[in-house]
Design a protein around this motif. Structure first.
Motif, short mmCIF file in Angstrom:
data_model
loop_
_atom_site.label_atom_id
_atom_site.label_comp_id
_atom_site.label_asym_id
_atom_site.label_seq_id
_atom_site.Cartn_x
_atom_site.Cartn_y
_atom_site.Cartn_z
N ARG A 19 0.81 -36.01 -21.11
CA ARG A 19 -0.55 -35.65 -21.55
C ARG A 19 -1.04 -36.66 -22.59
O ARG A 19 -2.21 -37.06 -22.57
CB ARG A 19 -0.53 -34.24 -22.11
N THR A 25 -6.69 -38.67 -17.42
CA THR A 25 -6.16 -38.18 -16.15
C THR A 25 -5.67 -36.75 -16.29
O THR A 25 -5.95 -35.89 -15.44
CB THR A 25 -5.02 -39.08 -15.64
N TRP A 26 -4.97 -36.47 -17.38
CA TRP A 26 -4.47 -35.10 -17.62
C TRP A 26 -5.64 -34.13 -17.75
O TRP A 26 -5.61 -33.04 -17.19
CB TRP A 26 -3.59 -35.05 -18.86
N PHE A 29 -7.06 -33.45 -14.34
CA PHE A 29 -6.18 -32.54 -13.60
C PHE A 29 -6.33 -31.11 -14.10
O PHE A 29 -6.42 -30.17 -13.31
CB PHE A 29 -4.72 -32.98 -13.71
N LEU A 32 -9.55 -29.67 -12.81
CA LEU A 32 -9.43 -29.36 -11.39
C LEU A 32 -8.62 -28.09 -11.19
O LEU A 32 -9.00 -27.20 -10.42
CB LEU A 32 -8.75 -30.53 -10.65
N HIS A 33 -7.51 -27.98 -11.90
CA HIS A 33 -6.65 -26.80 -11.79
C HIS A 33 -7.42 -25.55 -12.20
O HIS A 33 -7.38 -24.53 -11.51
CB HIS A 33 -5.39 -26.96 -12.65
#
Length: 73
Positions: A19, A25-26, A29, A32-33
Protein backbone atom coordinates in the motif's frame (compact mmCIF):
# COMPACT_ATOMS: atom_id res chain seq x y z
CA UNK A 1 -7.89 -20.02 16.02
CA UNK A 2 -6.77 -21.63 12.82
CA UNK A 3 -4.63 -21.59 9.73
CA UNK A 4 -6.43 -18.67 8.12
CA UNK A 5 -5.97 -16.42 11.14
CA UNK A 6 -2.24 -16.98 10.79
CA UNK A 7 -2.40 -16.30 7.05
CA UNK A 8 -4.17 -12.97 7.66
CA UNK A 9 -1.65 -12.04 10.35
CA UNK A 10 1.28 -12.93 8.08
CA UNK A 11 -0.12 -10.76 5.27
CA UNK A 12 -0.54 -7.58 7.35
CA UNK A 13 3.00 -6.26 6.98
CA UNK A 14 3.45 -7.09 3.27
CA UNK A 15 0.07 -5.48 2.60
CA UNK A 16 1.12 -2.31 4.43
CA UNK A 17 4.36 -2.24 2.44
CA UNK A 18 2.53 -2.71 -0.86
CA UNK A 19 0.00 0.00 0.00
CA UNK A 20 2.89 2.36 0.81
CA UNK A 21 4.88 1.44 -2.33
CA UNK A 22 2.01 1.93 -4.79
CA UNK A 23 -0.54 4.22 -3.13
CA UNK A 24 -2.32 5.25 -6.34
CA UNK A 25 -2.71 1.69 -7.55
CA UNK A 26 -3.77 0.50 -4.09
CA UNK A 27 -6.32 3.31 -3.86
CA UNK A 28 -7.74 2.41 -7.25
CA UNK A 29 -8.00 -1.25 -6.26
CA UNK A 30 -9.69 -0.31 -2.98
CA UNK A 31 -12.19 1.86 -4.85
CA UNK A 32 -12.92 -0.91 -7.34
CA UNK A 33 -13.37 -3.42 -4.54
CA UNK A 34 -15.71 -1.12 -2.63
CA UNK A 35 -17.82 -0.42 -5.71
CA UNK A 36 -18.01 -4.11 -6.58
CA UNK A 37 -19.00 -5.11 -3.05
CA UNK A 38 -21.62 -2.40 -2.46
CA UNK A 39 -25.22 -3.56 -2.26
CA UNK A 40 -26.89 -3.61 -5.66
CA UNK A 41 -28.65 -6.39 -7.51
CA UNK A 42 -26.97 -8.68 -4.99
CA UNK A 43 -26.39 -7.88 -1.33
CA UNK A 44 -22.88 -7.40 0.01
CA UNK A 45 -23.34 -10.58 2.06
CA UNK A 46 -24.15 -12.60 -1.06
CA UNK A 47 -21.16 -11.11 -2.87
CA UNK A 48 -18.87 -12.08 0.03
CA UNK A 49 -20.07 -15.69 -0.15
CA UNK A 50 -19.42 -15.69 -3.90
CA UNK A 51 -15.96 -14.17 -3.36
CA UNK A 52 -15.20 -16.76 -0.68
CA UNK A 53 -16.24 -19.56 -3.04
CA UNK A 54 -14.00 -18.21 -5.80
CA UNK A 55 -11.11 -17.88 -3.33
CA UNK A 56 -11.57 -21.49 -2.23
CA UNK A 57 -11.71 -22.78 -5.80
CA UNK A 58 -8.57 -20.79 -6.69
CA UNK A 59 -6.89 -21.99 -3.45
CA UNK A 60 -5.79 -18.47 -2.52
CA UNK A 61 -5.17 -18.66 1.22
CA UNK A 62 -4.99 -14.90 1.64
CA UNK A 63 -8.24 -14.39 -0.27
CA UNK A 64 -9.95 -17.15 1.70
CA UNK A 65 -8.83 -15.57 4.97
CA UNK A 66 -10.02 -12.11 4.00
CA UNK A 67 -13.37 -13.14 2.51
CA UNK A 68 -14.17 -15.66 5.26
CA UNK A 69 -13.71 -12.96 7.88
CA UNK A 70 -15.84 -10.51 5.87
CA UNK A 71 -18.54 -13.09 5.20
CA UNK A 72 -18.70 -13.97 8.89
CA UNK A 73 -19.40 -10.34 9.77
Amino acid sequence: MGHYDEVAKDLRQPTRELRKAIPDTWGAFAGLHQAAMDDGELSRATKEVIALTIAAVKRCDGCISYHAKSAAR
